[in-house]
Design an enzyme around this catalytic site. Structure first.
Site, PDB file in Angstrom:
ATOM      1  N   CYS A   1      42.479  22.261  53.285  1.00  0.00           N
ATOM      2  CA  CYS A   1      41.404  23.193  52.905  1.00  0.00           C
ATOM      3  C   CYS A   1      40.024  22.647  53.283  1.00  0.00           C
ATOM      4  CB  CYS A   1      41.446  23.474  51.410  1.00  0.00           C
ATOM      5  SG  CYS A   1      43.102  23.815  50.817  1.00  0.00           S
TER       6      CYS A   1
ATOM      7  N   HIS B   1      39.205  32.133  49.391  1.00  0.00           N
ATOM      8  CA  HIS B   1      39.549  30.834  49.979  1.00  0.00           C
ATOM      9  C   HIS B   1      40.486  30.999  51.176  1.00  0.00           C
ATOM     10  CE1 HIS B   1      40.283  26.683  50.490  1.00  0.00           C
ATOM     11  NE2 HIS B   1      41.267  26.505  49.616  1.00  0.00           N
TER      12      HIS B   1
HETATM   13  C1  LIG Z   1      46.944  33.341  41.589  1.00  0.00           C
HETATM   14  C2  LIG Z   1      47.968  33.935  42.529  1.00  0.00           C
HETATM   15  C3  LIG Z   1      49.347  33.328  42.256  1.00  0.00           C
HETATM   16  C4  LIG Z   1      48.005  35.460  42.280  1.00  0.00           C
HETATM   17  O1  LIG Z   1      48.865  35.996  43.229  1.00  0.00           O
HETATM   18  P1  LIG Z   1      49.622  37.389  42.960  1.00  0.00           P
HETATM   19  O2  LIG Z   1      50.263  37.381  41.620  1.00  0.00           O
HETATM   20  O3  LIG Z   1      50.485  37.615  44.172  1.00  0.00           O
HETATM   21  O4  LIG Z   1      48.444  38.411  42.912  1.00  0.00           O
HETATM   22  P2  LIG Z   1      48.362  39.816  43.645  1.00  0.00           P
HETATM   23  O5  LIG Z   1      47.921  39.568  45.058  1.00  0.00           O
HETATM   24  O6  LIG Z   1      49.637  40.571  43.412  1.00  0.00           O
HETATM   25  O7  LIG Z   1      47.179  40.534  42.870  1.00  0.00           O
HETATM   26  C5  LIG Z   1      47.323  41.060  41.564  1.00  0.00           C
HETATM   27  C6  LIG Z   1      45.960  41.482  41.060  1.00  0.00           C
HETATM   28  O8  LIG Z   1      45.199  40.313  40.720  1.00  0.00           O
HETATM   29  C7  LIG Z   1      44.052  40.225  41.559  1.00  0.00           C
HETATM   30  N1  LIG Z   1      43.996  38.837  41.972  1.00  0.00           N
HETATM   31  C8  LIG Z   1      44.834  38.215  42.846  1.00  0.00           C
HETATM   32  N2  LIG Z   1      44.528  36.899  42.887  1.00  0.00           N
HETATM   33  C9  LIG Z   1      43.490  36.734  42.039  1.00  0.00           C
HETATM   34  C10 LIG Z   1      42.760  35.619  41.648  1.00  0.00           C
HETATM   35  N3  LIG Z   1      43.047  34.412  42.148  1.00  0.00           N
HETATM   36  N4  LIG Z   1      41.762  35.768  40.716  1.00  0.00           N
HETATM   37  C11 LIG Z   1      41.481  37.000  40.204  1.00  0.00           C
HETATM   38  N5  LIG Z   1      42.165  38.099  40.529  1.00  0.00           N
HETATM   39  C12 LIG Z   1      43.157  37.961  41.446  1.00  0.00           C
HETATM   40  C13 LIG Z   1      44.273  41.152  42.720  1.00  0.00           C
HETATM   41  O9  LIG Z   1      43.036  41.667  43.214  1.00  0.00           O
HETATM   42  C14 LIG Z   1      45.101  42.222  42.076  1.00  0.00           C
HETATM   43  O10 LIG Z   1      44.261  43.088  41.326  1.00  0.00           O
HETATM   44  P3  LIG Z   1      44.503  44.668  41.337  1.00  0.00           P
HETATM   45  O11 LIG Z   1      45.869  44.834  40.720  1.00  0.00           O
HETATM   46  O12 LIG Z   1      43.371  45.185  40.505  1.00  0.00           O
HETATM   47  O13 LIG Z   1      44.446  45.050  42.775  1.00  0.00           O
HETATM   48  C15 LIG Z   1      47.569  33.675  44.023  1.00  0.00           C
HETATM   49  O14 LIG Z   1      46.310  34.250  44.264  1.00  0.00           O
HETATM   50  C16 LIG Z   1      47.547  32.192  44.357  1.00  0.00           C
HETATM   51  O15 LIG Z   1      48.582  31.592  44.667  1.00  0.00           O
HETATM   52  N6  LIG Z   1      46.353  31.551  44.357  1.00  0.00           N
HETATM   53  C17 LIG Z   1      46.224  30.137  44.678  1.00  0.00           C
HETATM   54  C18 LIG Z   1      46.076  29.934  46.175  1.00  0.00           C
HETATM   55  C19 LIG Z   1      46.131  28.451  46.533  1.00  0.00           C
HETATM   56  O16 LIG Z   1      46.931  27.694  46.014  1.00  0.00           O
HETATM   57  N7  LIG Z   1      45.280  28.031  47.480  1.00  0.00           N
HETATM   58  C20 LIG Z   1      45.201  26.645  47.899  1.00  0.00           C
HETATM   59  C21 LIG Z   1      44.399  25.868  46.924  1.00  0.00           C
HETATM   60  S1  LIG Z   1      44.526  24.117  47.141  1.00  0.00           S
END
Ligand SMILES: CC(C)(COP(=O)(O)OP(=O)(O)OC[C@H]1O[C@@H](n2cnc3c(N)ncnc32)[C@H](O)[C@@H]1OP(=O)(O)O)[C@@H](O)C(=O)NCCC(=O)NCCS
Length: 390
Positions: free
Chosen positions: A85, A335
């Site tokens: 990242c 990100h």
């Molecule tokens: C947190 C996480 C698991 C959520 O994924 P998900 O359950 O597949 O979420 P979805 O894409 O289905 O989205 C569901 C809802 O939450 C929202 N949403 C998704 N990720 C979000 C987040 N991180 N924060 C706030 N809202 C979020 C979406 O907009 C969606 O809203 P809506 O229903 O109003 O459209 C995913 O974003 C993730 O893995 N994040 C971490 C990424 C990471 O590890 N990066 C590297 C870092 S070292």
């Protein structure tokens, strides 16, 4: 030795893009060229460094050549830079060093990632590749899981609590609300951020950054060239970098990042300043606990007091000594892994020139910092920028 300025910077919106790699890079780079006062001819660029993890395997080999040929930077030395990242934070540092060494006068640093055209299972695989494969990834540890371990340990050692992380989430969503480039522009109340679904205990949805597509481009120039091309350069006052053990269990402590501390010390020393001189900081909040730890490692809060700092709202825009993540940070702005580091520099460039939406502008912004972390902290770059050369 030559001084280095940022003379232009641009990005795509972070989020879900219909555009592929070439289209996103073209949009971001054209925005960067357009931000330079007067006409800028891309053939003036001497060299380019582009950060990307090549998420999904879309274009792993010769990525930089594929992208630069579409933006008028023909036949120059180019390469992809990979440090998880922190890929484009390091691309920026490489660009800065190319100018410092006297080998180049105008250099492009950028980053790009396309994350949202994969199934959830494939996304999880590609998110995992930057952890220690032997000891972490194949044992099932994800990045939310890694940062959850850090959070639990910080709670245990220093008495910080999950509501401190909630404060960080609410602040960053509030900062990102008016940012036209941000992925998640939602007004998130304290109660809503408290009640997100569990991702990796204690981290919930509102503690996690989203998975985003996006690209960002920054143009650096040597002082004698910068002064001819713009009346409004942003000076690079310090560039620091560090690294650490990849696997958490090899580190003496998991409540601090040695790579951040080393990078920050070096950047502050070069700039001749301390944390107290920073007006705004774009810090790497891939998870809210990462921002809490960064406020300590960068010197904005004392060791163990990152929770108190967050609780007191000291990073809110124009409320404390320093504004933390005025863009919304990774939490709200998004990100797109490889694009995040130079994306932070785009925000700082615009803030220091007074070019963001009025509602988002940090008052009296003269000195700024960017902090870009690879994975769980094995790599880190910190840069300090100023309106004036010290
Ligand atoms: C947190 C996480 C698991 C959520 O994924 P998900 O359950 O597949 O979420 P979805 O894409 O289905 O989205 C569901 C809802 O939450 C929202 N949403 C998704 N990720 C979000 C987040 N991180 N924060 C706030 N809202 C979020 C979406 O907009 C969606 O809203 P809506 O229903 O109003 O459209 C995913 O974003 C993730 O893995 N994040 C971490 C990424 C990471 O590890 N990066 C590297 C870092 S070292």
């Amino acid at each position: 030795m030559v001084d280095v300025a940022v003379i232009g910077a641009g990005q795509t919106k972070f989020g879900n893009h219909a555009l592929g790699l070439k289209g996103m890079w073209a949009e971001s780079t054209e925005n960067a060229f357009a931000s330079i006062d007067g006409d800028f001819d891309p053939s003036m660029v001497d060299e380019a460094f582009i950060g990307s993890i090549a998420f999904g395997g879309g274009q792993i080999g010769n990525t930089a050549a594929l992208l630069t040929e579409h933006t008028g930077m023909d036949n120059i030395p180019v390469r992809r830079v990979e440090n998880a990242c922190a890929s484009s934070g390091f691309a920026f540092r490489d660009a800065w060093m190319a100018i410092k060494s006297g080998q180049a006068d105008i250099v492009v640093a950028g980053g790009i990632e396309k994350m949202n055209d994969l199934t959830p299972e494939r996304k999880r695989f590609w998110l995992g590749v930057s952890g220690d494969t032997e000891w972490e990834r194949l044992a099932g540890l994800t990045f939310p899981g890694t940062y959850a371990l850090m959070a639990r340990r910080h709670f245990h050692e220093y008495g910080s609590v999950h509501d401190d992380l909630v404060n960080i989430s609410v602040k960053n969503h509030m900062h990102g609300l008016d940012n036209e480039f941000a992925h998640i522009r939602k007004d998130v109340s304290f109660e809503k951020a408290q009640s997100g679904f569990m991702v990796a205990d204690p981290l919930t949805l509102y503690d996690c950054c989203p998975t985003s597509d996006g690209a960002s481009t920054v143009i650096l120039a040597a002082d004698h060239v910068a002064k001819k091309l713009t009346d409004d350069p942003v000076w690079v006052l310090g560039s620091g970098a560090g690294s650490d053990h990849l696997a958490l269990h090899d580190r003496p402590s998991i409540t601090q990042l040695i790579a951040t501390q080393r990078a920050a010390t070096s950047a502050y020393d070069q700039a001749g300043i301390t944390a107290n001189d920073i007006d705004l900081a774009e810090v790497h909040d891939c998870f809210t606990i990462a921002e809490l730890m960064a406020t300590e490692d960068l010197g904005f809060a004392n060791r163990g007091e990152g929770g108190i700092f967050a609780r007191e709202g000291r990073g809110r825009r124009n409320e404390g000594q320093v504004t933390i993540n005025p863009s919304g940070g990774l939490k709200s702005k998004g990100h797109p892994l490889g694009a995040t580091g130079t994306g932070q520099i785009v925000e700082v460039f615009k803030q220091l020139r007074g070019e963001v939406e009025a509602s988002r502008q940090v008052r009296d912004a003269n000195t700024a910092l960017t902090h870009n972390v690879g994975g769980s902290g094995a790599t880190c770059s910190v840069h300090v920028f100023g309106r004036d050369l010290k």
